[in-house]
Scaffold this active site. Sequence first.
Site, PDB file in Angstrom:
ATOM      1  N   GLU A 194       0.819  -1.221   0.000  1.00  0.00           N
ATOM      2  CA  GLU A 194       0.000   0.000   0.000  1.00  0.00           C
ATOM      3  C   GLU A 194       0.849   1.265   0.000  1.00  0.00           C
ATOM      4  O   GLU A 194       0.512   2.238  -0.670  1.00  0.00           O
ATOM      5  CB  GLU A 194      -0.906  -0.010   1.233  1.00  0.00           C
ATOM      6  CG  GLU A 194      -1.863   1.160   1.310  1.00  0.00           C
ATOM      7  CD  GLU A 194      -2.724   1.089   2.564  1.00  0.00           C
ATOM      8  OE1 GLU A 194      -3.664   1.886   2.648  1.00  0.00           O
ATOM      9  OE2 GLU A 194      -2.443   0.254   3.435  1.00  0.00           O
ATOM     10  N   ASP A 195       1.952   1.246   0.736  1.00  0.00           N
ATOM     11  CA  ASP A 195       2.682   2.492   0.993  1.00  0.00           C
ATOM     12  C   ASP A 195       4.059   2.561   0.346  1.00  0.00           C
ATOM     13  O   ASP A 195       4.769   3.560   0.524  1.00  0.00           O
ATOM     14  CB  ASP A 195       2.846   2.690   2.511  1.00  0.00           C
ATOM     15  CG  ASP A 195       1.501   2.863   3.205  1.00  0.00           C
ATOM     16  OD1 ASP A 195       0.562   3.324   2.544  1.00  0.00           O
ATOM     17  OD2 ASP A 195       1.398   2.525   4.400  1.00  0.00           O
TER      18      ASP A 195
END
Length: 725
Positions: free
Chosen positions: A93-94
């Site tokens: 996600e990051d």
Amino acid sequence: MNANSAAATGLRLLDPVPEAAARLEAAAADYLPAEQVERVHRAYLIGAAAHDGQTRKSGEPYITHPLAVAGILAELRLDWETLCAAILHDTLEDTSLGRKALTAEFGEAVAELVDGVTKLDRLQFRDRYEAAAESFRKMMLAMARDLRVILIKLADRLHNMRTIDAMSVEARRRIARETLEIYAPIAQRLGMNRIKAELQDLGFAALYPFRYRVIRKRIQSQPVLRRESMATIEAALAHRLTQEHLPHRVVGRVKSPHSVYTKMRSESKSFDQVMDVFGFRVIVPKVMQCYHALGAVHGLYKPLDARFRDFIAIPKANGYQSLHTVLFSPYGSPIEVQIRTEEMDQIAERGIAAHWMYKSGERAGSGAQLRAQDWLRDLLESQEAAGSSVEFLENVKVDLFPDEVYLFTPKGDIRALPRNATVLDFAYAVHTDVGNHAVAARVDKKLVPLRTRLVSGQSVEIITAPSAQPSPGWLEFVVSSKARTAIRHFLKHLQHEDAVQLGHRMLDRALGELDFSLDRVTPERLERFLVEARLPRLEELLADIALGNRMPLQVAQALVQRDDPHADPKRGRAGDALDSEKILISGGERGVVSFANCCHPVPGDDIMGYLTAGKGIVVHRLECSNLPEFRKSPERWVAIGWDVEVTGEYAAVLRIEVDNKPGVLAQVAAAIAEAHSNIDNVEYQERDLRMAVMHFAIEVRSRKHLADVIRRVRRLGVVHGVQRL
């Protein structure tokens, strides 16, 4: 990590192992073989490189968060794949790290776990709540494939709650509320009481900081006398168990601020009235020794009547087992004692994480894990029938009741249902088809209706009939998500079928006004129209017409003009809809025909229909005061009438003038009941010393039935006038 692995990830690896990583590896080495600890170390190196340069709100390097999450799971002695996935759970996600790199380095299982925990923040949603709901649905589906997903998510939420002070006030309140409403109940549902208790306390502290501080201070400042008395009671319990030659551990416990606050609210008590802030846990080696210990403590102090619960014979749905009893202490306050074995204590604290083992690459399903899988199977059925992720999330919230009732089937099997569950909830717990065809039940061999609430220990036998089917009224009294979802799914299917049939009749009538018919519309023209309208099938068009989303005459004109260029498109447009052939309604039309609250039509009244977008035909009386407004949109008028046989009950409102004296309301209500009419609501509109005006909302079958009700009420000597509104 080898050079090939580093090249595959495309990341610069960080060499220094911080103190947090060292602690994690030491904890893992306590129960994992060296080669698996090495994989956890490689996960740290890749995770640290991926998050290099990222910081948390507190200013700490971001990698400290996934390391802490993995540390929580190592305390639960989870396997190496779970620890690796925990360290990497935010990378997809990051960071730039991709799933292929994860799969190549750690295998498909770890990549699947990371993907299951990953939120959907990159997708576009209408609002934050829908985004959270869709993320939750994805997580639950991944959890159904592998229970370790939820263990990582719970550990992730726990560490976020431990460090929530760095967030803004608004974020703290939002995250705390979500924790209390969803994640703490999930931890409880999975039997993970230790994590559940900490999530509840942290959530309570963040959501209600002042209340938390006050209650915590009161708990910590308990009188020395009470603390000394608890020590005396603990010693007395230990002495009595020793006299009985029972190997044991006695553990004193103090209720948490959240637990005390919940009890104060649920029982409307002040802090001083919540006397069982302290309690004891007695742990013995074997099951039979639990009952021996129970007899011993009952011999020491008298038990409170009706406060004994045997969760060993009938475990909770999450696998929790223990004996609970409340005793009168010699100091005047009741004390709770829980008695269980060491294994039960482990399961009570860790739930599905207890005894997590793998055999030949497959999970050895413990009882708690199998129960969790059954719960998830029901959730999967729920999400398949739910119309949206938001509806699914609401269903799951309903299903996460902290209290449950335990019931028996006629064969002696145990079913756990949420608190306040009804006979109908039990029927759907047995099977969806049983619920859909339920008509009544025998509870402890006594015949009862479907809305009857159940209590623990009852035996329930469902009575079904092939012709029975769900009704919208069922949604008013079921409490379990499985029952609610199944009923909604059935009603939506029925509504669609009814909408298609009604839409067909409405389009046929509109085409008839143009001297045309649906049979004469060529397949090519119909297909062209459906493509232009972006509709997949004719059934969707017909349902749209019935629900008021498309005007039947406009659709008819579009179909006729394309097929018959010489047809007059104006024909039928200005004609009065009430002079056309009427559509007859029988009362069985579900979801596509409703009855206006402004005039309350009943069978036998002269009526008209008005198409309202999304609602379908709304039926009004011809004498309705709103008709002049409706005449401004004649294309929405629908010619309708009553069929020869009409079923169902219909709302009507009576204005009744009566003497203002005691007993009048009972007399009027009795007269209405004698006419076999139900009363939905009663309101006093005007009152003075002599007279009163009441509005009675009642249910009748027809205009004739309504007239009978009015006649019976008028005969009463206390009644001065009756008027239908």
